[in-house]
Write an enzyme that holds these catalytic residues in place. Structure first.
Site, PDB file in Angstrom:
ATOM      1  N   CYS A   1      -2.028   3.848   1.606  1.00  0.00           N
ATOM      2  CA  CYS A   1      -3.390   3.909   1.256  1.00  0.00           C
ATOM      3  C   CYS A   1      -4.295   3.015   1.705  1.00  0.00           C
ATOM      4  CB  CYS A   1      -3.362   4.016  -0.140  1.00  0.00           C
ATOM      5  SG  CYS A   1      -2.572   2.523  -1.025  1.00  0.00           S
TER       6      CYS A   1
ATOM      7  N   GLU B   1       0.834  -1.342  -0.008  1.00  0.00           N
ATOM      8  CA  GLU B   1      -0.045   0.017  -0.139  1.00  0.00           C
ATOM      9  C   GLU B   1       1.073   1.353   0.164  1.00  0.00           C
ATOM     10  OE1 GLU B   1      -2.690  -3.082   1.493  1.00  0.00           O
ATOM     11  OE2 GLU B   1      -0.671  -2.556   2.038  1.00  0.00           O
ATOM     12  N   SER B   2       1.491   1.565  -1.225  1.00  0.00           N
ATOM     13  CA  SER B   2       2.240   2.916  -1.463  1.00  0.00           C
ATOM     14  C   SER B   2       3.743   2.773  -1.188  1.00  0.00           C
ATOM     15  CB  SER B   2       1.582   3.965  -0.776  1.00  0.00           C
ATOM     16  OG  SER B   2       0.125   4.170  -1.047  1.00  0.00           O
TER      17      SER B   2
ATOM     18  N   SER C   1       1.916   1.109  -8.825  1.00  0.00           N
ATOM     19  CA  SER C   1       2.656   2.103  -7.823  1.00  0.00           C
ATOM     20  C   SER C   1       4.137   2.164  -8.642  1.00  0.00           C
ATOM     21  CB  SER C   1       2.887   1.494  -6.677  1.00  0.00           C
ATOM     22  OG  SER C   1       1.836   1.415  -5.695  1.00  0.00           O
TER      23      SER C   1
ATOM     24  N   HIS D   1       1.098   6.484  -7.517  1.00  0.00           N
ATOM     25  CA  HIS D   1       0.131   5.468  -7.040  1.00  0.00           C
ATOM     26  C   HIS D   1      -1.261   5.535  -7.794  1.00  0.00           C
ATOM     27  CE1 HIS D   1       3.203   4.067  -3.978  1.00  0.00           C
ATOM     28  NE2 HIS D   1       3.430   5.471  -3.907  1.00  0.00           N
TER      29      HIS D   1
END
Length: 401
Positions: A109, A94-95, A292, A307
């Site tokens: 995120c 997540e990022s 990403s 992203h």
């Protein structure tokens, strides 16, 4: 399995590490919260003014497994890492996370609990990197766009009030702001803290740099309502079978899994690789969609990160960089135009956070209307300027005509 290699053409300064097991088992099939939470913690103005007693490598002395334990508290995993002498760039499930000797940037995120990792981050800086035990960070910034699905967030991210409370428990001199229209789907929250030098114990803080002169500049572009045709290139079932050799990827295809191979293909085809051709790029295409990327330079502390959540009902893309536009022969807002053209969002916001008097000042240029003063095919809805300590903040929103 994690593999680590040296880039052949930058063998002395660049390392690359891929978590194959994690990369092969990611699936983002459901509606996703694209807007990220962004935490930036500074322990010194730069790597040359680290506090006395701190490791000469600063935060970069911290082993990867320690950071991974901290990221477990945030609920995200490491996909791969690209490292230079100036920064270690972690591509996450997540990022992203960027670890410099003097600061750390963590951007996550989804329903990650970023601030749950903040206390551990401070412990790591003090216990492992040698930052003075009773000294607060030199600067702290936390920001985010308003969420698309706020009801899905976990504590302390269920409300801005809870997030500020969480930060205030560890920071004594913070200020919280809401920037933009509250009745709009594009407003922005900011928490900013500057260490109170008068409150520092002179013995424990000996060697901690005072403010002095320094330059810092960060551009962030947050986009919603992506053009469907532009968004389609971020679905990995549309990717060609063979990776493009001009993708800007750091490692050969033998060392990459399908997600990283797909990411390299998207990086080349979307035009992102051409924006900063001097950067080393680590990118990933998620299944069945999403993207990403982290980009870093070998000889400086410059970086960029992108992203993308392309699903029509929650489409979103973000772009962040500290690369001065002048390094690529561009003028203020040129980078914004370039990025907006890649995604063609229906609406987007731009934040420029820069030290006052920066040589490549975005705030002064936009105020004077220097070309390009507008974004083609967009109306500018808002332009808001804040003066925060030694920083200027410019916040703008644009809507497609």
């Amino acid at each position: 399995m994690v593999s680590e290699v040296l880039s052949e053409d930058h063998a002395e300064s660049t390392t690359y590490s891929v978590n194959h097991e994690m990369s092969m088992n990611l699936d983002f099939s459901n509606a996703f919260e694209g807007p990220e939470k962004l935490l930036e913690v500074w322990f010194a103005p730069d790597r040359f003014h680290l506090p006395a007693g701190m490791s000469k490598d600063g935060l970069k002395c911290v082993p990867r497994e320690i950071w991974e334990d901290m990221l477990d508290l945030v609920h995200c995993k490491v996909l791969s890492v690209i490292g230079t002498t100036e920064v270690d760039a972690y591509l996450l499930s997540e990022s992203s996370m960027f670890v410099f000797p003097h600061k750390l940037i963590l951007k996550t995120c989804g329903t990650t609990t970023l601030l749950a990792g903040f206390p551990r981050l401070l412990e790591i800086a003090r216990e492992i990197a040698g930052y003075p035990l009773d000294t607060e960070p030199w600067r702290v910034f936390y920001s985010r766009k308003n969420f698309m699905f706020p009801e899905r967030q976990l504590y302390p991210h269920r409300s801005w009030k809870d997030e500020v409370k969480c930060l205030d428990e560890h920071i004594s001199n913070g200020s919280a702001y809401m920037v933009g229209r509250t009745n709009s789907d594009h407003h922005w929250y900011l928490y900013s803290a500057k260490r109170d030098e008068k409150a520092i114990n002179s013995n424990s803080a000996r060697g901690v740099a005072a403010d002095g002169r320094f330059e810092d500049q960060t551009l962030e572009i947050l986009m919603t309502g992506l053009d469907e045709e532009k968004a389609r290139q971020f679905y990995n079932d549309k990717l060609p079978q063979d990776a493009n050799s001009d993708s800007g990827s750091t490692s050969s295809s033998d060392e990459l899994d399908p997600g990283h191979l797909g990411g390299a293909e998207v990086t080349a085809r979307s035009g992102l690789a051409k924006l900063y051709p001097f950067t080393r790029i680590d990118s990933f295409a998620f299944s069945p969609c999403g993207y990403s990327a982290n980009g870093v330079t070998d000889a400086s502390n410059h970086y960029f990160t992108v992203h993308v959540t392309p699903e029509p009902h929650c489409s979103y893309a973000s772009f962040e960089t500290n690369v001065p536009s002048s390094l690529v022969g561009m003028k203020p807002l040129d980078v914004t135009c370039y990025v907006a053209n890649i995604f063609k969002p229906s609406k987007f916001s731009v934040t420029m956070f820069e030290t006052r008097g920066s040589s490549d000042s975005f705030s002064r240029a936009s105020a004077k209307g220097l070309p390009p003063s507008e974004i083609p095919d967009y109306n500018r809805i808002d332009r808001i300027v804040y003066e925060l300590d030694e920083y200027d903040l410019v916040f703008m929103t644009f809507q497609k005509i």
